[in-house]
Each structure stands twice: as C-alpha cells, then as structure tokens.
Design a protein around this motif. Structure first.
Motif, PDB file in Angstrom:
ATOM      1  N   GLY A  83       0.683  -1.350  -0.090  1.00  0.00           N
ATOM      2  CA  GLY A  83       0.024   0.162  -0.143  1.00  0.00           C
ATOM      3  C   GLY A  83       0.938   1.381   0.149  1.00  0.00           C
ATOM      4  O   GLY A  83       1.796   0.557   0.039  1.00  0.00           O
ATOM      5  N   ASN A  84       0.264   2.216   0.303  1.00  0.00           N
ATOM      6  CA  ASN A  84       0.921   3.926   0.305  1.00  0.00           C
ATOM      7  C   ASN A  84       1.612   3.860   1.453  1.00  0.00           C
ATOM      8  O   ASN A  84       1.311   5.175   1.728  1.00  0.00           O
ATOM      9  CB  ASN A  84       0.024   4.828  -0.292  1.00  0.00           C
ATOM     10  N   PHE A  85       2.433   3.259   1.845  1.00  0.00           N
ATOM     11  CA  PHE A  85       3.221   3.935   3.025  1.00  0.00           C
ATOM     12  C   PHE A  85       4.709   3.951   3.302  1.00  0.00           C
ATOM     13  O   PHE A  85       5.081   2.911   1.614  1.00  0.00           O
ATOM     14  CB  PHE A  85       2.785   2.035   4.116  1.00  0.00           C
ATOM     15  N   PRO A  86       5.125   4.503   3.446  1.00  0.00           N
ATOM     16  CA  PRO A  86       6.745   4.544   3.499  1.00  0.00           C
ATOM     17  C   PRO A  86       7.690   3.629   3.484  1.00  0.00           C
ATOM     18  O   PRO A  86       7.361   2.241   4.264  1.00  0.00           O
ATOM     19  CB  PRO A  86       7.172   5.554   4.141  1.00  0.00           C
ATOM     20  N   PRO A  87       8.969   3.231   2.876  1.00  0.00           N
ATOM     21  CA  PRO A  87      10.314   2.038   2.717  1.00  0.00           C
ATOM     22  C   PRO A  87      10.416   1.815   4.106  1.00  0.00           C
ATOM     23  O   PRO A  87      10.575   0.832   4.160  1.00  0.00           O
ATOM     24  CB  PRO A  87      11.125   2.571   2.619  1.00  0.00           C
ATOM     25  N   ARG A  88       9.159   2.159   5.658  1.00  0.00           N
ATOM     26  CA  ARG A  88      10.364   2.458   6.550  1.00  0.00           C
ATOM     27  C   ARG A  88       9.413   0.941   7.266  1.00  0.00           C
ATOM     28  O   ARG A  88       9.630   0.275   8.127  1.00  0.00           O
ATOM     29  CB  ARG A  88      10.571   3.455   7.464  1.00  0.00           C
ATOM     30  N   PHE A  89       8.420   0.999   6.269  1.00  0.00           N
ATOM     31  CA  PHE A  89       7.761  -0.814   7.006  1.00  0.00           C
ATOM     32  C   PHE A  89       7.670  -1.855   5.917  1.00  0.00           C
ATOM     33  O   PHE A  89       7.632  -1.242   4.421  1.00  0.00           O
ATOM     34  CB  PHE A  89       5.918   0.082   6.723  1.00  0.00           C
ATOM     35  N   SER A  90       8.435  -2.236   6.582  1.00  0.00           N
ATOM     36  CA  SER A  90       8.928  -3.775   5.613  1.00  0.00           C
ATOM     37  C   SER A  90       8.668  -5.014   6.192  1.00  0.00           C
ATOM     38  O   SER A  90       7.963  -4.738   7.289  1.00  0.00           O
ATOM     39  CB  SER A  90      10.394  -3.422   4.845  1.00  0.00           C
ATOM     40  N   GLY A  91       8.439  -5.943   5.349  1.00  0.00           N
ATOM     41  CA  GLY A  91       8.263  -7.021   6.427  1.00  0.00           C
ATOM     42  C   GLY A  91       8.744  -8.324   5.665  1.00  0.00           C
ATOM     43  O   GLY A  91       9.635  -7.959   4.445  1.00  0.00           O
ATOM     44  N   ARG A  92       8.420  -9.402   5.493  1.00  0.00           N
ATOM     45  CA  ARG A  92       9.350 -10.964   4.788  1.00  0.00           C
ATOM     46  C   ARG A  92       8.171 -12.024   5.296  1.00  0.00           C
ATOM     47  O   ARG A  92       7.265 -11.765   6.266  1.00  0.00           O
ATOM     48  CB  ARG A  92      10.069 -11.351   4.977  1.00  0.00           C
ATOM     49  N   GLN A  93       8.073 -13.166   4.290  1.00  0.00           N
ATOM     50  CA  GLN A  93       7.492 -13.869   4.899  1.00  0.00           C
ATOM     51  C   GLN A  93       7.819 -15.484   4.907  1.00  0.00           C
ATOM     52  O   GLN A  93       9.370 -15.226   3.814  1.00  0.00           O
ATOM     53  CB  GLN A  93       6.377 -14.065   3.969  1.00  0.00           C
ATOM     54  N   PHE A  94       7.991 -16.194   6.186  1.00  0.00           N
ATOM     55  CA  PHE A  94       8.658 -17.589   6.026  1.00  0.00           C
ATOM     56  C   PHE A  94       8.386 -18.776   5.389  1.00  0.00           C
ATOM     57  O   PHE A  94       7.461 -18.702   4.693  1.00  0.00           O
ATOM     58  CB  PHE A  94       9.443 -17.420   7.734  1.00  0.00           C
ATOM     59  N   PRO A  95       9.244 -19.600   5.104  1.00  0.00           N
ATOM     60  CA  PRO A  95       8.969 -21.405   4.216  1.00  0.00           C
ATOM     61  C   PRO A  95       7.531 -21.507   5.192  1.00  0.00           C
ATOM     62  O   PRO A  95       6.821 -22.232   4.091  1.00  0.00           O
ATOM     63  CB  PRO A  95      10.088 -21.655   4.242  1.00  0.00           C
ATOM     64  N   ASN A  96       7.206 -21.568   5.986  1.00  0.00           N
ATOM     65  CA  ASN A  96       6.288 -22.363   6.682  1.00  0.00           C
ATOM     66  C   ASN A  96       4.669 -21.315   6.953  1.00  0.00           C
ATOM     67  O   ASN A  96       4.538 -21.576   7.643  1.00  0.00           O
ATOM     68  CB  ASN A  96       6.833 -22.073   8.416  1.00  0.00           C
ATOM     69  N   TYR A  97       5.147 -20.030   6.210  1.00  0.00           N
ATOM     70  CA  TYR A  97       4.005 -18.730   5.807  1.00  0.00           C
ATOM     71  C   TYR A  97       3.476 -17.750   6.482  1.00  0.00           C
ATOM     72  O   TYR A  97       3.090 -17.163   6.578  1.00  0.00           O
ATOM     73  CB  TYR A  97       2.470 -20.010   4.938  1.00  0.00           C
ATOM     74  N   SER A  98       4.257 -18.111   8.150  1.00  0.00           N
ATOM     75  CA  SER A  98       4.441 -16.924   8.976  1.00  0.00           C
ATOM     76  C   SER A  98       4.541 -16.249   8.432  1.00  0.00           C
ATOM     77  O   SER A  98       5.659 -15.433   7.849  1.00  0.00           O
ATOM     78  CB  SER A  98       4.716 -17.035   9.896  1.00  0.00           C
ATOM     79  N   SER A  99       4.778 -14.532   8.888  1.00  0.00           N
ATOM     80  CA  SER A  99       5.243 -13.473   8.938  1.00  0.00           C
ATOM     81  C   SER A  99       5.858 -12.299   9.672  1.00  0.00           C
ATOM     82  O   SER A  99       4.978 -12.563  10.987  1.00  0.00           O
ATOM     83  CB  SER A  99       4.095 -13.033   8.050  1.00  0.00           C
ATOM     84  N   GLU A 100       6.197 -11.766   9.247  1.00  0.00           N
ATOM     85  CA  GLU A 100       7.257 -10.214   9.980  1.00  0.00           C
ATOM     86  C   GLU A 100       6.847  -9.138   9.475  1.00  0.00           C
ATOM     87  O   GLU A 100       6.796  -8.995   8.258  1.00  0.00           O
ATOM     88  CB  GLU A 100       8.204 -10.516  10.202  1.00  0.00           C
ATOM     89  N   LEU A 101       6.151  -7.968  10.320  1.00  0.00           N
ATOM     90  CA  LEU A 101       6.379  -6.848   9.808  1.00  0.00           C
ATOM     91  C   LEU A 101       7.008  -5.525  10.867  1.00  0.00           C
ATOM     92  O   LEU A 101       6.986  -5.845  12.382  1.00  0.00           O
ATOM     93  CB  LEU A 101       4.514  -6.332  10.239  1.00  0.00           C
ATOM     94  N   ASN A 102       8.299  -4.948   9.924  1.00  0.00           N
ATOM     95  CA  ASN A 102       8.974  -4.485  10.257  1.00  0.00           C
ATOM     96  C   ASN A 102       8.626  -2.648  10.712  1.00  0.00           C
ATOM     97  O   ASN A 102       8.283  -2.764   8.822  1.00  0.00           O
ATOM     98  CB  ASN A 102      10.304  -4.572  10.361  1.00  0.00           C
ATOM     99  N   VAL A 103       8.899  -2.175  11.320  1.00  0.00           N
ATOM    100  CA  VAL A 103       8.345  -0.564  11.076  1.00  0.00           C
ATOM    101  C   VAL A 103       9.688  -0.239  11.912  1.00  0.00           C
ATOM    102  O   VAL A 103       9.794  -0.226  13.178  1.00  0.00           O
ATOM    103  CB  VAL A 103       7.656   0.021  11.776  1.00  0.00           C
ATOM    104  N   ASN A 104      10.024   0.364  10.776  1.00  0.00           N
ATOM    105  CA  ASN A 104      11.877   1.596  11.398  1.00  0.00           C
ATOM    106  C   ASN A 104      11.243   3.054  11.829  1.00  0.00           C
ATOM    107  O   ASN A 104      10.299   3.512  11.554  1.00  0.00           O
ATOM    108  CB  ASN A 104      12.891   1.048  10.249  1.00  0.00           C
ATOM    109  N   ALA A 105      12.555   3.479  12.660  1.00  0.00           N
ATOM    110  CA  ALA A 105      12.281   4.820  12.635  1.00  0.00           C
ATOM    111  C   ALA A 105      11.113   5.372  13.296  1.00  0.00           C
ATOM    112  O   ALA A 105       9.708   6.551  12.604  1.00  0.00           O
ATOM    113  CB  ALA A 105      12.182   5.576  11.305  1.00  0.00           C
ATOM    114  N   LEU A 106      10.119   4.966  13.987  1.00  0.00           N
ATOM    115  CA  LEU A 106       8.946   4.982  14.326  1.00  0.00           C
ATOM    116  C   LEU A 106       8.373   6.678  14.588  1.00  0.00           C
ATOM    117  O   LEU A 106       9.591   7.725  15.397  1.00  0.00           O
ATOM    118  CB  LEU A 106       8.716   4.278  15.961  1.00  0.00           C
ATOM    119  N   GLU A 107       7.625   6.762  14.059  1.00  0.00           N
ATOM    120  CA  GLU A 107       6.664   7.943  14.577  1.00  0.00           C
ATOM    121  C   GLU A 107       5.595   7.807  15.042  1.00  0.00           C
ATOM    122  O   GLU A 107       5.242   7.182  15.260  1.00  0.00           O
ATOM    123  CB  GLU A 107       6.710   8.950  13.024  1.00  0.00           C
ATOM    124  N   LEU A 108       5.147   8.948  15.547  1.00  0.00           N
ATOM    125  CA  LEU A 108       3.855   8.691  16.308  1.00  0.00           C
ATOM    126  C   LEU A 108       2.918   8.780  15.918  1.00  0.00           C
ATOM    127  O   LEU A 108       1.855   7.831  16.886  1.00  0.00           O
ATOM    128  CB  LEU A 108       3.255  10.425  16.966  1.00  0.00           C
TER     129      LEU A 108
END
Lengths: 114, 115
Positions: free
Chosen positions: B58-83
């Motif tokens: 979606g329309n979010f900056p690159p500091r929002f990222s993630g990945r999906q693992f071989p077992n289909y679980s996923s992580e969402l990473n957010v860098n440089a958090l803002e209020l």
C-alpha cells in the motif's frame, strides 16, 4: 484506481426492524466485494462476498447483500436486526486488476436497541 | 482449527525505535496481509505476501517492510517509529489467489503505542 465509501458513520435501528448498511465502490476493472464485521474486543470476521454470479449474496448470521453494478453499490441488509448485531461493519473491494490490494471502507457502527 | 495468531498483543515503543510484529496464518493459507487500523481511519492496506514473496504494498513509506517465511508465517518491521504509527496492526491470511478472490481471516491484532 479503486475506492470504497461507507457514507454513514453510524446506523441506529430498533431490534426487529430491517437493517441496511450502505457501501459504494469505484474500480477500473471488475469488483470483488466483501463485508466484514468487527465485534468489540474481537477480530474482523468475514460475512459474505460477491465475486461473480447472482447479484444477491447470502452470508453468515442472516445477512445478505445486493450487488448493483449500475449504482456501483453493495449494500448489506438483514431483515430483522438483533441486539447482538451491534458492531462495526466494514465493506471492502478489490479491483480484479489489483491483486491482493484490498481497499476497506471507514466502517459503519451499527447500534441495535432493544 | 487454530485461527490467525499475532504477537505481541500490545507494544509500547519510543519515537525513533524499531519494532517487529509477528503473524502465523491459518494452516494451509499461503497468503498473508498486513493492515494498519488507526483510530477513525479504518483499515489501511500495508503489505501482501504470498509464497514467500512480497506481491503488493500500500501507500506506506519504505520504513514499513516485512517478510514471509517458508512456513508462511510473517513479520512486519517498522523502522524509525513516528507518533502517527500508533495503531492496531492486523494480520490476515487467506488461500492463495488463483483466479478467484478468497475471504481473509483476521488475527486479533497488535496494539502499538509510540510515545
């Protein structure tokens, strides 16, 4: 581009009366349309969807929705509301050309009074 | 059948920090979606993963990222958090999109508060 609108922030209805929650959409291709419900302190639950076929779609808990292509609408209806139907309802659309990118409406709070 | 699970339930971070949110889909589901539900703004689409690949965002900056693992679980990473990143982050899973559009099953969400 795709968009979805739920024109009412809140709908109030007396128990036993018909319930309608409005949704209009805009897509460039064909719409895939969904309704979800969010009960307090619980996650979103799927109610029903329209992909193709009959314009009248029946879903969970006695809800149904009618796809109207000319009016680009997909209103959610229930003939007789229950107090337990009080929740936040979300309409969602995916353009057939936009894989995986679902657009959700802002939500409509339904309040059913005894 | 277990539903979609997310961890942690709640999280409090300071502006500028980084955060990782986790999601386990329903067994057999290969697609994972992430949404941000900020107060009064409805659900905003963040990311879609299927078969380990990012398929759309979606329309979010690159500091929002993630990945999906071989077992289909996923992580969402957010860098440089803002209020304004304070929100409920929802994960959903579905069967893969094979010419049809399957409904999504949502987890309970992770409530992130940035101070």
């Amino acid at each position: 581009a795709q968009s979805v609108a739920q024109p009412e922030d809140q709908v109030n209805v007396a128990e036993g009366n018909p319930l309608t929650v409005k949704c209009t959409y805009s897509v460039s291709g064909n719409p895939y349309l969904f309704w979800y419900v969010q009960y307090p302190n619980r996650g979103l639950q799927f109610l029903l969807k329209y992909i193709t076929g009959d314009n009248l779609v029946k879903g969970s808990y006695g809800f149904e929705a009618e796809f109207n292509k000319s009016q680009t609408s997909f209103h959610l209806k229930k003939p007789s509301a229950l107090v337990s139907d009080s929740a936040l309802y979300f309409c969602a659309v995916r353009d057939s050309d936009s894989w995986g990118k679902f657009q959700f409406g802002a939500g409509t709070q339904v309040v059913v009074t005894p | 059948e277990a539903g979609v699970t997310q961890s942690p339930t709640h999280l409090i971070k300071t502006r500028g920090q980084q955060v990782t949110l986790r999601c386990s889909p329903i067994s057999g589901h290969t697609s994972v979606y992430w949404y941000q539900q900020a107060l009064g703004l409805g659900l905003q689409f963040l990311l879609w993963y299927d078969e380990g690949e990012e398929r759309n965002r979606g329309n979010f900056p690159p500091r929002f990222s993630g990945r999906q693992f071989p077992n289909y679980s996923s992580e969402l990473n957010v860098n440089a958090l803002e209020l304004e990143d304070s929100a409920l982050y929802l994960c959903a899973s579905s069967l893969a999109l094979d010419g049809d559009s399957y409904e999504q099953y949502f987890g309970p969400g992770t409530r992130l508060t940035v101070t």
